[in-house]
Design a protein around this motif. Structure first.
Motif, PDB file in Angstrom:
ATOM      1  N   LEU A  96       4.994 -23.438 -38.539  1.00 55.41           N
ATOM      2  CA  LEU A  96       5.291 -23.894 -37.183  1.00 55.41           C
ATOM      3  C   LEU A  96       6.274 -22.960 -36.481  1.00 55.41           C
ATOM      4  O   LEU A  96       6.178 -22.734 -35.272  1.00 55.41           O
ATOM      5  N   LYS A 161       8.750 -28.292 -31.639  1.00 54.72           N
ATOM      6  CA  LYS A 161       8.761 -28.361 -33.100  1.00 54.72           C
ATOM      7  C   LYS A 161       9.449 -29.633 -33.581  1.00 54.72           C
ATOM      8  O   LYS A 161       9.094 -30.202 -34.613  1.00 54.72           O
ATOM      9  N   THR A 165       5.191 -32.302 -32.155  1.00 56.19           N
ATOM     10  CA  THR A 165       4.710 -31.987 -33.501  1.00 56.19           C
ATOM     11  C   THR A 165       5.469 -32.770 -34.564  1.00 56.19           C
ATOM     12  O   THR A 165       4.882 -33.276 -35.523  1.00 56.19           O
ATOM     13  N   SER A 168       4.366 -36.414 -34.817  1.00 60.05           N
ATOM     14  CA  SER A 168       3.055 -36.506 -35.459  1.00 60.05           C
ATOM     15  C   SER A 168       3.177 -36.355 -36.976  1.00 60.05           C
ATOM     16  O   SER A 168       2.548 -37.090 -37.743  1.00 60.05           O
ATOM     17  N   ARG A 169       3.995 -35.421 -37.412  1.00 61.41           N
ATOM     18  CA  ARG A 169       4.166 -35.202 -38.846  1.00 61.41           C
ATOM     19  C   ARG A 169       4.942 -36.353 -39.500  1.00 61.41           C
ATOM     20  O   ARG A 169       4.734 -36.666 -40.671  1.00 61.41           O
ATOM     21  N   ASP A 515      -1.146 -34.718 -32.510  1.00 62.01           N
ATOM     22  CA  ASP A 515      -0.289 -34.105 -31.489  1.00 62.01           C
ATOM     23  C   ASP A 515      -0.990 -33.114 -30.585  1.00 62.01           C
ATOM     24  O   ASP A 515      -0.507 -32.823 -29.489  1.00 62.01           O
ATOM     25  N   ASP A 516      -2.130 -32.565 -31.009  1.00 60.35           N
ATOM     26  CA  ASP A 516      -2.685 -31.456 -30.234  1.00 60.35           C
ATOM     27  C   ASP A 516      -3.486 -31.877 -29.008  1.00 60.35           C
ATOM     28  O   ASP A 516      -3.604 -31.120 -28.052  1.00 60.35           O
TER      29      ASP A 516
END
Length: 601
Positions: A96, A161, A165, A168-169, A515-516
């Motif tokens: 990332l 980041k 993102t 989502s992670r 997230d995308d």
């Protein structure tokens, strides 16, 4: 086993997430990014309008993006197959960081494209090689016009980041820790992974097993719902803020742009679906009668149908693979040969074991010009359909492998066309070859599961997400309100024909936390109905159709969907008539199911 049901991950990068080879690869990518940055800094269009320096920049960018994408894909594959590997998140963090660095430089590059006067830009694209990728370059340049200053975009990328993102992670991390208890008939309780529980909850022929699992499933998601409430609020709050900064008129503009389709097309599709649900409501009511229920519960919608002493068809993994290859061959040799190659070369991770993430997907390894498939195979007809679905995705990428890389970036809605088309081949072939009415009823049930998913389950997801976004623009949405929005959406989408609903579906469905791209739902229904239109063309003119189908797939990266449909099918997607025709094809299966089963209820 004839076909190995696990990935050969060492063939990609040996040594797993702690591989020295992976670290060397990431260091090399970092160096390439620095070299690419220098090429961009040196490029000045006003001083040198030759296409050659620009093409060198594109070539370097392609090399970097392929290497970084392959690295990210490998780490994600490893994590999904072994969710107890904590180091995967560490390496993904490195990736990332590189991706953020790449994105910052790419912003500067895009800014340079935007600064070129329109007339000069159009002249520039007359170069023979650039002309081939003009659609993609124009798309990049047009999106670039939304960008803020280079410094502001750099801040956004860095914050992302630990923003979009990161949220989502976090969802993935929490789900990896969850288990669902299940007590068998002997009183023994086991802890199932989320993926194992989901597969059994929807596919087990025993209604008591499904009921117990659903009760425990809902309780498990309720337990973690406070975390997921924060996650979905902040993930989508971050996204809405970005959309506002980038001067988007509303929250649907981004997903529509991403899917290269208009709001008129989206509205026409959902209008057709909403107005033509009765055959599928009738199917669910008839299925309830066959299962000796007054109404189906949420967990019963996808249940197998067994009549009398018959049992739902079960497959070994080998049998499912051969089954798919055989019926792909009824459509065309290229699709069948491709599937055989993928299955024989361990492109599929299908083993049923703990510590795997739920769901299924197809992903690309761009440096290998290959795909890989993730799923959990439990032996049901639904699993065979999932295998066909994901192989359809892989075939789509396969037939585009000789095109310029910029022309291979097809959107999600047309991606779902190829996968659903592959499923349709399997579904139609199996129903046609059924030896008895009882077998045909079971197969039609499996096939109609797709139609119900696309016209009801996916519709509920869209209604929920649309209503959630409207409320999220005004402030944080509570867990209780999220549950209310979800049940309201399910009742509307299913025309309130079920005995019970799934309030915490919004947190159990991974797609809401990706997230995308937002609205990871309507492209599925688009792909399903679009694929039915294509399949109807195949039935009318089967001779040589595989080549026509491949030609359509190869155009998916360089056209808006309305143009694609007009060129290859001669239809207008902004009119409900096209969508209604597809729905009627599915409705015939519902009518046949009811006719065949009427004497059995």
């Amino acid at each position: 086993m004839k076909y190995v049901d696990t990935w050969d991950l060492d063939a990609i990068i040996p040594g797993g997430t702690k591989s020295p080879e992976l670290q060397e690869k990431l260091q090399k990518i970092d160096q390439q990014i620095n070299e690419w940055e220098q090429l961009i800094k040196q490029w000045n269009f006003s001083e040198n309008q030759s296409a050659e320096p620009f093409k060198r920049i594109l070539e370097k960018q392609e090399t970097i993006e392929k290497g970084l994408s392959q690295s990210a894909t490998f780490v994600q594959m490893w994590h999904d197959a072994f969710m107890n590997d904590e180091y995967a998140n560490v390496v993904m963090g490195q990736i990332l960081d590189l991706d953020s660095k790449l994105e910052n430089i790419n912003t500067a590059f895009t800014k340079k494209l935007v600064a070129i006067p329109d007339q000069d830009w159009n002249t520039f694209l007359q170069d023979d090689e650039l002309k081939k990728v003009a659609f993609a370059l124009n798309e990049i340049r047009n999106k670039g016009k939304r960008l803020l200053s280079e410094a502001e975009e750099k801040i956004i990328t860095e914050l992302n980041k630990d923003g979009l993102t990161a949220w989502s992670r976090l969802y993935d991390t929490v789900v990896s820790m969850m288990t669902i208890p299940f007590t068998d008939k002997d009183g023994k309780t086991v802890e199932l992974s989320v993926g194992q529980a989901m597969n059994r909850m929807y596919a087990d022929p025993d209604p008591e097993v499904r009921k117990q699992l659903f009760t425990n499933w809902e309780a498990a998601w309720e337990k973690f719902a406070p975390i997921f409430t924060d996650t979905i609020n902040h993930l989508d709050g971050f996204r809405i803020t970005l959309q506002n900064f980038h001067n988007r008129k509303d929250y649907l503009e981004e997903p529509l742009e991403y899917n290269r389709m208009t709001k008129d097309t989206l509205d026409a599709m959902w209008t057709a679906v909403a107005n033509n649900k009765q055959p599928f409501i009738d199917f669910l009511k008839q299925k309830a009668k066959l299962l000796d229920m007054e109404k189906l519960g949420w967990q019963d919608v996808d249940a197998p149908v067994t009549v009398g002493d018959s049992k739902a068809s079960r497959f070994t993994y080998d049998e499912a693979c051969d089954f798919v290859i055989e019926h792909f061959a009824s459509f065309g040799p290229k699709l069948a040969d491709f599937a055989k190659h993928a299955l024989e070369n361990r492109w599929v991770e299908a083993e049923d074991r703990p510590n795997k993430r739920p769901g299924g997907y197809c992903t690309d390894l761009p440096e290998f010009e290959e795909s890989r498939i993730f799923m959990t195979f439990t032996g049901s007809m639904s699993d065979a359909s999932t295998l066909a679905h994901e192989l359809g995705h892989a075939f789509h990428s396969h037939v585009m492998r000789d095109l310029p890389t910029l022309n291979r970036n097809y959107a999600m809605n047309v991606a779902e066309t190829a996968s659903t088309f592959a499923e349709t081949i399997i579904g139609n072939a199996t129903v046609a070859n059924a030896k008895t009415d009882v077998e045909k009823i079971s197969l039609l049930n499996d096939k109609l599961g797709n139609a119900v998913a696309m016209f009801m389950n996916i519709h509920a997801r869209f209604i929920f997400e649309n209503n959630f976004y409207q409320e999220r623009t005004k402030g944080i949405v509570s867990e209780q309100r999220l549950n209310e929005l979800m049940v309201e959406a399910q009742k509307e989408a299913y025309c309130d024909c079920l005995a019970g609903y799934h309030p915490h579906f919004w947190c159990s469905k991974l797609h809401f936390f990706i997230d995308d791209v937002p609205f990871y739902n309507f492209p599925y229904t688009f792909g399903y109905l679009f694929s039915l239109g294509i399949y109807a063309e195949f039935l009318n003119n089967p001779t040589g159709f595989e080549e026509k189908y491949i030609a359509l797939l190869r155009d998916t990266g360089t056209m808006k969907v309305e143009e694609l449909a007009m060129k290859h099918l001669g239809v207008d997607l902004t009119k409900p008539q096209f969508w209604e025709a597809g729905i009627q094809l599915a409705a015939k299966d519902a009518e046949e199911f009811i006719r065949l089963s009427e004497k059995l209820v």
